[in-house]
Motif scaffolding. Structure first.
Motif, PDB file in Angstrom:
ATOM      1  N   LEU A  34       0.823  -1.205   0.000  1.00 33.28           N
ATOM      2  CA  LEU A  34       0.000   0.000   0.000  1.00 33.28           C
ATOM      3  C   LEU A  34       0.860   1.259   0.000  1.00 33.28           C
ATOM      4  CD1 LEU A  34      -3.054  -0.443   2.387  1.00 33.28           C
ATOM      5  CD2 LEU A  34      -3.024  -0.257  -0.085  1.00 33.28           C
ATOM      6  N   PHE A  35       1.845   1.285   0.924  1.00 36.73           N
ATOM      7  CA  PHE A  35       2.707   2.462   1.042  1.00 36.73           C
ATOM      8  C   PHE A  35       3.471   2.709  -0.256  1.00 36.73           C
ATOM      9  CE2 PHE A  35       3.701   5.118   4.726  1.00 36.73           C
ATOM     10  CZ  PHE A  35       2.667   4.741   5.559  1.00 36.73           C
ATOM     11  N   SER A  36       3.983   1.646  -0.860  1.00 33.01           N
ATOM     12  CA  SER A  36       4.773   1.861  -2.077  1.00 33.01           C
ATOM     13  C   SER A  36       3.872   2.275  -3.237  1.00 33.01           C
ATOM     14  CB  SER A  36       5.624   0.649  -2.427  1.00 33.01           C
ATOM     15  OG  SER A  36       5.023  -0.520  -2.027  1.00 33.01           O
ATOM     16  N   LEU A  37       2.600   1.847  -3.221  1.00 30.93           N
ATOM     17  CA  LEU A  37       1.668   2.295  -4.269  1.00 30.93           C
ATOM     18  C   LEU A  37       1.290   3.757  -4.071  1.00 30.93           C
ATOM     19  CD1 LEU A  37      -0.832  -0.666  -4.759  1.00 30.93           C
ATOM     20  CD2 LEU A  37       0.599   0.389  -6.501  1.00 30.93           C
ATOM     21  N   TRP A  38       1.054   4.126  -2.815  1.00 33.42           N
ATOM     22  CA  TRP A  38       0.628   5.490  -2.505  1.00 33.42           C
ATOM     23  C   TRP A  38       1.741   6.513  -2.754  1.00 33.42           C
ATOM     24  CZ3 TRP A  38      -1.789   4.046   2.897  1.00 33.42           C
ATOM     25  CH2 TRP A  38      -3.062   3.468   2.693  1.00 33.42           C
ATOM     26  N   PHE A  39       2.954   6.167  -2.293  1.00 36.47           N
ATOM     27  CA  PHE A  39       4.025   7.184  -2.287  1.00 36.47           C
ATOM     28  C   PHE A  39       5.174   6.890  -3.244  1.00 36.47           C
ATOM     29  CE2 PHE A  39       2.091   6.992   1.971  1.00 36.47           C
ATOM     30  CZ  PHE A  39       1.541   8.259   2.020  1.00 36.47           C
ATOM     31  N   LYS A  40       5.079   5.845  -4.006  1.00 36.51           N
ATOM     32  CA  LYS A  40       6.134   5.441  -4.964  1.00 36.51           C
ATOM     33  C   LYS A  40       7.502   5.379  -4.261  1.00 36.51           C
ATOM     34  CE  LYS A  40       3.253   4.990  -8.288  1.00 36.51           C
ATOM     35  NZ  LYS A  40       2.785   3.654  -8.567  1.00 36.51           N
ATOM     36  N   ASP A  41       8.520   6.050  -4.833  1.00 36.21           N
ATOM     37  CA  ASP A  41       9.859   5.882  -4.239  1.00 36.21           C
ATOM     38  C   ASP A  41      10.268   7.061  -3.355  1.00 36.21           C
ATOM     39  OD1 ASP A  41      10.083   7.650  -6.279  1.00 36.21           O
ATOM     40  OD2 ASP A  41      12.038   6.935  -6.960  1.00 36.21           O
ATOM     41  N   ILE A  66      10.272  -3.386  -3.701  1.00 34.53           N
ATOM     42  CA  ILE A  66       9.034  -3.208  -4.469  1.00 34.53           C
ATOM     43  C   ILE A  66       8.959  -1.821  -5.098  1.00 34.53           C
ATOM     44  CG2 ILE A  66       6.515  -3.089  -4.300  1.00 34.53           C
ATOM     45  CD1 ILE A  66       6.718  -5.136  -2.042  1.00 34.53           C
ATOM     46  N   SER A  67       9.227  -0.798  -4.248  1.00 33.76           N
ATOM     47  CA  SER A  67       9.041   0.580  -4.751  1.00 33.76           C
ATOM     48  C   SER A  67      10.282   1.085  -5.484  1.00 33.76           C
ATOM     49  CB  SER A  67       8.698   1.508  -3.582  1.00 33.76           C
ATOM     50  OG  SER A  67       9.784   1.523  -2.702  1.00 33.76           O
ATOM     51  N   GLU A  68      11.312   0.276  -5.521  1.00 38.70           N
ATOM     52  CA  GLU A  68      12.582   0.637  -6.189  1.00 38.70           C
ATOM     53  C   GLU A  68      13.136   1.949  -5.654  1.00 38.70           C
ATOM     54  OE1 GLU A  68      12.124   0.424 -10.416  1.00 38.70           O
ATOM     55  OE2 GLU A  68      11.742  -1.719 -10.387  1.00 38.70           O
ATOM     56  N   SER A  69      12.962   2.134  -4.324  1.00 34.03           N
ATOM     57  CA  SER A  69      13.529   3.353  -3.739  1.00 34.03           C
ATOM     58  C   SER A  69      14.970   3.074  -3.308  1.00 34.03           C
ATOM     59  CB  SER A  69      12.670   3.856  -2.590  1.00 34.03           C
ATOM     60  OG  SER A  69      12.416   2.830  -1.705  1.00 34.03           O
ATOM     61  N   TYR A  70      15.734   4.145  -3.214  1.00 33.90           N
ATOM     62  CA  TYR A  70      17.174   4.066  -2.966  1.00 33.90           C
ATOM     63  C   TYR A  70      17.482   3.302  -1.674  1.00 33.90           C
ATOM     64  CZ  TYR A  70      21.989   5.749  -2.693  1.00 33.90           C
ATOM     65  OH  TYR A  70      23.338   5.822  -2.631  1.00 33.90           O
ATOM     66  N   GLY A  71      18.374   2.311  -1.780  1.00 31.60           N
ATOM     67  CA  GLY A  71      18.747   1.555  -0.585  1.00 31.60           C
ATOM     68  C   GLY A  71      19.147   0.132  -0.952  1.00 31.60           C
ATOM     69  N   ILE A  72      19.375  -0.668   0.076  1.00 31.15           N
ATOM     70  CA  ILE A  72      19.829  -2.045  -0.147  1.00 31.15           C
ATOM     71  C   ILE A  72      18.784  -2.860  -0.918  1.00 31.15           C
ATOM     72  CG2 ILE A  72      20.459  -4.190   1.050  1.00 31.15           C
ATOM     73  CD1 ILE A  72      22.605  -2.331   1.340  1.00 31.15           C
ATOM     74  N   GLY A  73      17.508  -2.565  -0.662  1.00 29.24           N
ATOM     75  CA  GLY A  73      16.440  -3.291  -1.361  1.00 29.24           C
ATOM     76  C   GLY A  73      16.572  -3.148  -2.863  1.00 29.24           C
TER      77      GLY A  73
END
Lengths: 242, 248
Positions: free
Chosen positions: B110-117, B195-202
Motif C-alpha cells: 500500500l505504502f509503495s503504491l501510494w508514495f512510490k519511491d 518493491i518501490s525501487e527506492s534508494y537503498g539495499i532493497g
C-alpha cells in the motif's frame, strides 16, 4: 480501634459475601495477628483497613497505615536510599542512615535488592513504612516463603519496632506458631462469610523470640487455639498451618 | 576470556566454512544454488565498486535505526499518556489485534503504491511500524506488572505510578524486544525498497536479482547480517549498562 467490615465479591455475576458486618476491634499500638487459612479473605480485610480495597459501605481507611503484601515490596531498580527518597523526598542523609539502622540495613543504603531476596525486600518495605511515618503496619503473609532463620530475625525486628518505636502491627497469617510468637492479641477468623471471631490474648513475659518459643504463654495459647480449631472443625474445612 | 559456548560457535562456523570451501570450490564449483567461494569473494568486491553498496547501505541502515530511535524516544516522552490509555481503554486497544491477521507485506504494498519511491514516505513508514510494534509490546507487557509494585507505589508515591513504576517494570522486556524489532524492520524496509525501487539495499537486491547475480545476493545478505549482529551487540551493551535490574 473498632470497625465494621462488609465485603462482597462479584465474580462472573455471582455475588459472594466474605465479610458480613464483621466487627473487628484491635489496639493500634500492639501486635495483632489475624489468623485464617489461605484464600479466606485475610488479604481483602488488610487491604480494606489500609484503604487499598473498598469496603461495601463507606469506611475511612486507618490513618498512617501501610500494607506490606505477601510478596515483600521493593523495586528492583531502586536501592534503599532511592526507595526512601521516592517515598519521602524530604528525608536527609542522616535520617536515611537512621532508618536503615532501625531495620538492620545500615551500610546497605546503596545496595539494589534482588527480587528473590525476600528478607532484604521485607526490610526495605519496613524502612519505607517508617519513612512515611506509618504508625500501623499491616503485613499480609509476607513470611510464608522465607527461610526459618530469616523469619525469626524479622519476628524479632517487629517486636523491637513495636516496643522501641511504638509502631503497631496487624499480621495476617495462616501459621499459628507465627501468630503466637509475634502477637499480643490473636483474632481467629471462622467460616465464610465472616461475622464473628475468637480473640486470644497472649501474655508474653519476654521480648526475645528464642525465649518466647519455650515459654508457658506460647504452649498454653497454642493449645487453646488448637482446641477451638478442633471444636469448630475449622482445620478440616480451612487447612491451617499448625 | 572466550566462553565455552562462543568457542563451540566459532568451531562450528569454522567447520562450516571449510565444508563450504571444499564442497563448492573443488567438488561442485558450477551450480545454481550456492556461489563458488572465489566468485563470492569477487562479488563482495564488486558490491562496493560496481553496485556502489556503501551509500545505499548507509541509507537503509539509517532508516532502520533512526526510526527505532525516534519511536523509542517518542514512546519514552509520551509514556505516561500511552500507559494510562492502554490501561484505561484496554478493550479499545484490543481492536488493533485485527491487524495481526493482515500480513505486513500488504501494508508495504500500500505504502509503495501510494508514495512510490519517496524517501520521506519510507522513513514515515519505518517510524510508524516501529512505534506500533513497540506500543503493541507495551500493551502485552503491562499485564505482567507485579501487583505488589502497584500497591507499593499507590501507598508511597501514586503520582509516579505510570512514569516510574509501570515504565521501569516493562522496560527490560521492552528493550530486549529491540532485537526482534530491528530484524523485523530490516525485512520490511528491504521489501519496501525492493518493491518501490527506492534508494537503498532493497534496490541493490533488485538489481542483483535482475542480473541473476547470486554471488551479490549472498554478499549483500552477509553484509546486512553483520550489521544486525553489530547492532545486537550494541543493544546488549546499552542493556547491560542502563537496564541493570531484573523483574523476575
Amino acid at each position: 480501634m473498632k470497625l465494621n467490615i462488609s465485603k462482597t465479591f462479584v465474580n462472573y455475576g455471582i455475588k459472594r459475601k466474605i465479610f458480613e458486618d464483621f466487627p473487628i476491634e484491635f489496639e493500634e499500638s500492639k501486635i495483632t495477628s489475624i489468623v485464617a487459612p489461605f484464600k479466606t479473605g485475610k488479604s481483602s480485610l488488610l487491604k480494606i483497613l489500609a484503604g487499598i480495597e473498598q469496603n461495601d459501605e463507606k469506611l475511612e481507611p486507618i490513618q498512617n497505615s501501610f500494607l506490606i503484601t505477601s510478596e515483600p515490596m521493593s523495586f528492583p531498580w531502586m536501592n534503599l536510599k532511592q526507595t526512601l527518597l521516592f517515598a519521602n523526598k524530604n528525608l536527609d542523609k542522616n535520617k536515611i542512615i537512621e532508618i536503615a539502622k532501625i531495620v538492620g540495613l545500615e551500610g546497605y543504603e546503596n545496595h539494589y535488592p534482588h527480587n528473590k531476596s525476600l528478607g532484604y525486600r521485607f526490610r526495605i518495605a519496613l524502612a519505607t513504612a517508617i519513612a512515611k511515618n506509618s504508625k500501623l503496619i499491616l503485613i499480609d503473609e509476607s513470611f510464608q516463603n522465607m527461610e526459618q532463620i530469616t523469619k525469626y530475625e524479622l519476628y524479632q525486628l517487629l517486636i523491637d519496632l513495636n516496643k522501641k518505636n511504638n509502631i503497631g502491627f496487624i499480621v495476617g497469617t495462616s501459621n499459628l506458631h507465627e501468630a503466637i510468637l509475634l502477637s499480643d492479641e490473636i483474632i481467629l477468623l471462622k467460616n465464610i462469610p465472616h461475622k464473628t471471631y475468637n480473640k486470644f490474648i497472649v501474655n508474653h513475659s519476654s521480648q526475645k523470640i528464642e525465649e518466647r518459643i519455650k515459654s508457658e504463654a506460647f504452649i498454653s495459647t497454642n493449645q487453646k487455639l488448637i482446641n477451638v480449631i478442633n471444636q469448630e472443625d475449622l482445620n478440616q474445612n480451612l487447612n491451617f498451618i499448625l | 576470556m572466550i566462553s565455552q559456548q562462543s568457542k563451540k560457535n566459532l568451531k562450528f562456523i569454522f567447520s562450516l566454512l571449510i565444508f563450504y570451501i571444499v564442497l563448492f570450490e573443488f567438488l561442485l564449483p558450477r551450480n545454481n544454488f550456492i556461489p563458488q567461494p572465489t566468485i563470492f569473494y569477487e562479488s563482495f568486491l564488486h558490491l562496493w565498486s560496481v553496485y556502489h553498496l556503501l551509500f545505499p547501505l548507509l541509507s537503509t541502515a539509517t532508516i532502520v535505526y533512526l526510526s527505532i530511535l525516534i519511536s523509542f524516544v517518542f514512546i519514552f516522552y509520551f509514556r505516561i499518556v500511552i500507559i494510562k490509555n492502554i490501561i484505561s481503554y484496554r478493550a479499545t486497544f484490543q481492536v488493533f489485534n485485527i491487524f495481526k491477521y493482515f500480513p505486513a507485506f500488504f501494508i508495504v504494498l500500500l505504502f509503495s503504491l501510494w508514495f512510490k519511491d519517496s524517501l520521506s514516505a519510507e522513513i514515515v513508514f519505518a517510524i510508524l511500524v516501529s512505534s506500533i510494534m513497540l506500543i503493541k509490546k507495551i500493551n502485552q507487557l503491562i499485564l505482567d506488572v507485579k501487583n505488589e509494585y502497584i500497591i507499593f507505589a499507590h501507598q508511597i508515591n501514586p503520582n509516579k505510578m505510570f512514569s516510574e513504576v509501570y515504565w521501569k517494570s516493562i522496560l527490560p522486556k521492552l528493550f530486549s524486544y529491540l532485537y526482534d524489532l530491528q530484524f523485523y524492520l530490516w525485512i520490511l524496509i528491504l521489501i519496501y525498497e525492493f518493491i518501490s525501487e527506492s534508494y537503498g539495499i532493497g534496490l541493490i537486491y533488485k538489481q542483483a536479482f535482475t542480473y541473476n547475480d547470486i554471488g551479490a545476493i549472498f554478499s549483500i545478505s552477509i553484509t546486512v547480517s553483520l550489521i544486525i549482529w553489530l547492532s545486537n551487540f550494541l543493544i546488549k551493551l546499552i542493556e547491560k549498562k542502563k537496564i541493570y535490574w531484573d523483574n523476575e
